[in-house]
Design an enzyme around this catalytic site. Structure first.
Site, short mmCIF file in Angstrom:
data_model
loop_
_atom_site.label_atom_id
_atom_site.label_comp_id
_atom_site.label_asym_id
_atom_site.label_seq_id
_atom_site.Cartn_x
_atom_site.Cartn_y
_atom_site.Cartn_z
N CYS A 1 0.81 -1.22 0.00
CA CYS A 1 0.00 0.00 0.00
C CYS A 1 0.85 1.28 0.00
CB CYS A 1 -0.96 0.02 1.19
SG CYS A 1 -1.44 -1.59 1.79
N ARG B 1 6.79 -11.51 5.21
CA ARG B 1 6.22 -11.36 6.55
C ARG B 1 6.88 -12.36 7.47
NH1 ARG B 1 -0.23 -10.52 5.07
NH2 ARG B 1 0.18 -8.69 3.78
N GLN C 1 1.65 -11.14 -3.84
CA GLN C 1 0.23 -10.78 -3.78
C GLN C 1 -0.28 -10.29 -5.12
OE1 GLN C 1 -2.00 -8.59 -0.60
NE2 GLN C 1 0.09 -8.21 0.06
N ASP D 1 -2.16 -7.83 -5.92
CA ASP D 1 -2.62 -6.67 -5.17
C ASP D 1 -3.08 -5.54 -6.10
OD1 ASP D 1 -3.12 -5.33 -2.86
OD2 ASP D 1 -1.04 -4.71 -2.50
N HIS E 1 -4.63 -1.18 -5.70
CA HIS E 1 -5.22 -0.09 -4.93
C HIS E 1 -6.00 0.80 -5.88
CE1 HIS E 1 -2.01 -1.54 -2.29
NE2 HIS E 1 -2.90 -1.29 -1.36
N LYS F 1 -13.50 -4.47 5.80
CA LYS F 1 -13.27 -5.14 4.52
C LYS F 1 -14.31 -6.21 4.23
CE LYS F 1 -9.91 -8.13 6.76
NZ LYS F 1 -8.90 -9.12 6.53
N HIS G 1 -8.36 -1.26 -1.17
CA HIS G 1 -7.30 -2.26 -1.32
C HIS G 1 -8.02 -3.53 -1.74
CE1 HIS G 1 -4.66 -0.08 1.75
NE2 HIS G 1 -5.85 0.41 1.99
#
Ligand code: ZN
Length: 588
Positions: free
Chosen positions: A281, A310, A328, A330, A332, A416, A462
């Site tokens: 992000c 992580r 990911q 991912d 945005h 979410k 997200h």
């Protein structure tokens, strides 16, 4: 507690049952090996465990002996009795058990120490237990594993043996559980991934850092192409950002305060602190902020197949399902408040469309909300939360999407929508997510100029559809048992020669298929055709094309599926058309 209610629907009863089992086991160990020292044990989420100190490693034979002794203790129907002692008396009772003594000494001064007496055996007590060893069904438990552990989880302390057990109130429930275990073993993506040569791990590279081999990466690339192409068709733009950033970047975003425990520790280079990123992000926020934006630029959809790191506890690492590095899918989305509904709706459509392509039907939608009492975990701004939560709830209702609400499952910056899938074995997990965020745009001071020329703050969504590509692949492996649909299969056509004289023809078929975009390989080894078929079947190649002398003469290939179905002889061109259509339509 209703002990006659022989069901594990009741959680307290289940805990009492497994606590008693752990104590019966400890008693059995002491009867068999009086010199063994007991550390700590009891019920856990999946049965019970007990850590013991012995001179030797616990073997499978030992587990059988302990089980047999446990059965005796159950049949002896020993009544259990609770005691409460002062620390001094407790130390006296446990004078031969140094680990128990340490636990007692750790207790505050004046504390009462609780014990459970079970005939000639006494153990420290934690949590509920049954009133007799006779209540444990002697034919419905199993010691299922043992492993090394450390006293108090500290690698500098004594090395112990941890024994795991599982028990049910009924024998057929244990049998059902054993069957499920066997099914999980058959589907385990780590086993299949090794057999199919999809990925590998090595402790020298690092724990939780799997490496994809050519065949596994082929599947990976197909997944990446699939989702990226879908995003491009839906107006996304893709970026590539580094998987490291300054600590200040993560302080700005709030991750440093709320997410630090899940991150790798900082490293200092040229007087600046950096971290491996746990999520993308902040980088995407900086891309948005890098130039002035107008309402005409919105919605701006920034996507990335992004590498993240992580920290995961070593005990939770599992192949490519849970690693310390993952990728990911991912994105945005930077939107005006008026665009929130349409964008969430578009994300939901993409999710459902993707599920249709992969044949995912067992899923449910969850609206994940914050726990308003947990000020530590969540960004502290009641008004923002109320606004975001009701906006998301409203959109889901308007879209007629069935959902349940769960408190305390939100991201730290906002509520979410999670889509949870139920795999063939194991617990459900969140595959796709769409998160509404009013918080990061404020932290990064994001702006756009509206139609009246005024400065406004965009809202950020997200979202991830395939989630982590690694985990999604683990899911697919376990769902299909490695029998990927043709479009994903690492080898789509394996050409098996019966004789050396077919080699030239086999090569012409292979290059024709390759030119058409089909992944084709030849097995031209000097082995029997039976052996070649067996190996191809085990590696789950989508199709086998057997070519012998007669095929060369007739310009045909004899087509078999990995399921063993014989589709007969056909011209290489006919096979090409058939498989291209199958790949194009993502047929399953
Ligand atoms: Zn994000």
């Amino acid at each position: 507690m209703d002990e006659n209610k022989y069901t594990f629907e009741n959680e307290e009863y289940r805990r009492a049952y497994w606590n008693t089992c752990s104590r019966v086991m400890a008693q059995a160990v002491k009867r068999l090996w009086p010199e063994a020292k007991l550390a700590d044990g009891g019920a856990d989420d999946e049965g019970w465990h007990y850590d013991i100190f012995t001179a030797d490693t616990v073997t499978a034979d030992d587990l059988e002996k302990i089980e047999a002794e446990m059965k005796k203790i159950c049949k002896e129907r020993i009544q259990t009795e609770d005691l409460e002692l002062s620390k001094a008396d407790a130390l006296e009772i446990m004078k031969d058990e140094p680990f128990k003594q340490e636990l007692i000494n750790d207790m505050p001064e004046g504390a009462a120490v609780k014990f459970c007496r079970q005939g000639d055996f006494t153990d420290m007590l934690e949590g509920p237990h049954l009133n007799s060893t006779g209540r444990v069904k002697a034919n419905a438990f199993r010691l299922n594993d043992s492993s090394a552990s450390y006293w108090k989880g500290d690698a500098k302390r004594e090395s112990l043996q941890r024994i795991y057990g599982i028990a049910f109130p009924k024998k057929d429930e244990l049998e059902e559980w054993l069957e499920r275990q066997e099914e999980a073993r058959r589907r385990d993506h780590r086993r299949i991934g090794k057999e199919m040569r999809l990925f590998m791990t090595d402790d020298l590279v690092g724990r939780g850092l799997p490496m994809f081999l050519p065949r596994g990466y082929t599947i990976w690339r197909e997944l990446e192409n699939y989702i990226r192409d879908k995003e491009i068709r839906n107006g996304y733009q893709h970026v590539l950002t580094p998987c490291i950033g300054t600590v200040n970047l993560y302080k700005t975003s709030g991750h440093w305060d709320h997410y630090k425990d899940n991150m790798f520790p900082e490293m200092v280079v040229d007087d600046e602190s950096y971290v491996l990123r746990p999520m993308n992000c902040p980088h995407h926020m900086m891309i948005y902020a890098s130039r002035p934006r107008s309402y005409r630029d919105l919605p701006l959809r920034i996507g990335e197949i992004a590498h993240d790191f992580r920290y995961e506890a070593s005990g939770t690492l599992k192949g490519i399902e849970r690693g310390r590095h993952f990728c990911q899918n991912d994105a945005h989305l930077f939107v005006t408040p008026e665009q929130i509904k349409d964008e969430i709706s578009n994300v939901c459509d993409m999710i459902l469309d993707t599920y249709k392509d992969f044949g995912i039907t067992d899923y449910r939608c969850v609206l994940s909300l914050r726990d308003p009492d947990d000020k530590e975990k969540y960004h502290d701004d009641d008004e923002m939360w109320n606004k975001a939560e009701s906006a998301l709830r409203e959109v889901l209702r308007e879209l007629n999407i069935d959902f349940t609400e769960e408190i305390g499952e939100a991201a730290f910056y906002g509520p979410k929508l999670d889509v949870n899938v139920q795999p063939a074995v194991g617990a459900e997990y969140t595959l796709s997510t769409c998160q509404l965020d009013f918080c990061l745009p404020a932290k990064f001071d994001l702006k756009y100029i509206d139609a009246d020329g005024k400065e406004q703050q965009p809202v950020v969504l997200h979202r991830a559809i395939l989630g982590s590509l690694d985990r999604f692949m683990a899911y697919l492996i376990e769902e299909t048992m490695g029998n990927f649909p043709t479009w994903l299969a690492p080898v789509q056509a394996k050409i098996l020669t019966v004789t050396d004289s077919a080699a030239y023809f086999a090569e012409s078929v292979r290059s024709m298929l390759e030119n058409a975009g089909v992944r084709a390989e030849i097995d031209g080894r000097n082995e029997t055709i039976g052996k070649k078929i067996r190996e191809s079947t085990m590696e789950k190649d989508a199709y086998m094309l057997v070519v012998g002398e007669r095929d060369v003469e007739n310009n045909t290939v004899s087509v078999r599926t990995r399921a063993g179905e014989d589709l007969g002889a056909m011209s290489p061109e006919d096979f090409r058309e058939k498989i291209i259509e199958e790949i194009r339509t993502h047929a399953r």
